[in-house]
Write an enzyme that holds these catalytic residues in place. Structure first.
Site, PDB file in Angstrom:
ATOM      1  N   GLU A  20       0.766  -1.181  -0.020  1.00 11.60           N
ATOM      2  CA  GLU A  20      -0.116  -0.034   0.056  1.00 11.60           C
ATOM      3  C   GLU A  20       0.694   1.266  -0.143  1.00 11.60           C
ATOM      4  OE1 GLU A  20      -2.786   2.424   3.085  1.00 11.60           O
ATOM      5  OE2 GLU A  20      -2.827   0.322   3.408  1.00 11.60           O
ATOM      6  N   ARG A  50       0.329  10.323   0.478  1.00 10.62           N
ATOM      7  CA  ARG A  50       0.696  11.420   1.650  1.00 10.62           C
ATOM      8  C   ARG A  50       1.852  12.336   0.964  1.00 10.62           C
ATOM      9  NH1 ARG A  50       0.549   7.766   7.023  1.00 10.62           N
ATOM     10  NH2 ARG A  50      -1.489   6.726   6.730  1.00 10.62           N
ATOM     11  N   LYS A  91     -11.136  -2.105   6.809  1.00  5.44           N
ATOM     12  CA  LYS A  91      -9.927  -1.575   7.638  1.00  5.44           C
ATOM     13  C   LYS A  91     -10.290  -0.943   8.895  1.00  5.44           C
ATOM     14  CE  LYS A  91      -6.943   2.339   7.064  1.00  5.44           C
ATOM     15  NZ  LYS A  91      -6.100   2.988   6.337  1.00  5.44           N
TER      16      LYS A  91
END
Length: 217
Positions: A48, A52, A136
């Site tokens: 993943e 950011r 999640k």
């Protein structure tokens, strides 16, 4: 099988690839390919890459096109524009820290499977109504950790979780022992100091340790 059923099946296959999905922050796109190759060599195939940093989409594109065996996904997805940009870059799955109506509508229209974040049973129930069977838990440790997921296992048996946030190599087994946990997400596999130093052997070793954690299947 409707579209979301198919995407949930694909997501289940991705989450079953290894007990840990590394959550990666890439500052330098030049690090993406050697980092991903080190992870794959250590037994970790699903990766993943979080949105950011400005380098994230280029990193996803590079991993998707150059690293054999890697299944690269996108993290920190907040809206449909990011979802589509990641899909175009080659992402195979998407992860969000939470959900919003607009993001869910965009996910319904996208071919990219979404692993949405939840922190409460109510959020999990709402997503279950929309056909999501894989969620999640985020932030896992502050939200209640393994004890919370253990409490959810009986009333929400249809859902399997990838808890992420505050999990380490030492605490991961507590989560992986639960019947409703498919895998965990963790940032400890790709620490900033090893990325900056180009310590790919060190990252491969961290991946090997993580891959040795076996989630129930």
């Amino acid at each position: 099988m409707n579209s979301n059923d198919h995407k949930q099946t694909v997501l289940a296959e991705i989450l079953a690839l290894a007990p840990v999905v590394p959550v990666v922050i890439i500052d330098d796109v030049a690090h993406a390919v050697p980092m991903a190759r080190a992870l794959v060599a250590g037994g970790i195939r699903s990766i993943e890459v979080t949105l950011r940093t400005p380098a994230a989409l280029d990193a996803i594109r590079a991993i998707a096109s150059e690293v054999e065996g890697a299944v690269v996904g996108v993290g920190t997805v907040l809206d449909g524009t990011q979802l589509e940009a990641a899909r175009a870059a080659g992402a195979r799955f998407a992860v969000s820290p939470g959900v919003s109506p607009k993001l869910l509508d965009a996910a319904d229209a996208s071919a990219l499977p979404l692993l949405p974040g939840v922190a409460t049973a109510g959020e999990a129930m709402t997503l279950l109504e929309r056909g999501y069977r894989h969620l999640k838990l985020f932030p896992a440790a502050p939200a209640g950790g393994a004890k919370l997921l253990a409490a959810w296992a009986s009333p929400l048996p249809q859902i399997r979780f990838c808890p992420t946030g505050g999990i380490s190599l030492a605490s991961a087994p507590d989560f992986l022992a639960l019947p409703n946990v498919a895998c965990v997400g963790g940032s400890w596999l790709t620490p900033k100091d090893k990325l900056q130093a180009g310590d790919w052997a060190g990252i491969e070793q961290l991946a090997r340790e993580a891959a040795a954690l076996r989630a129930p299947r």
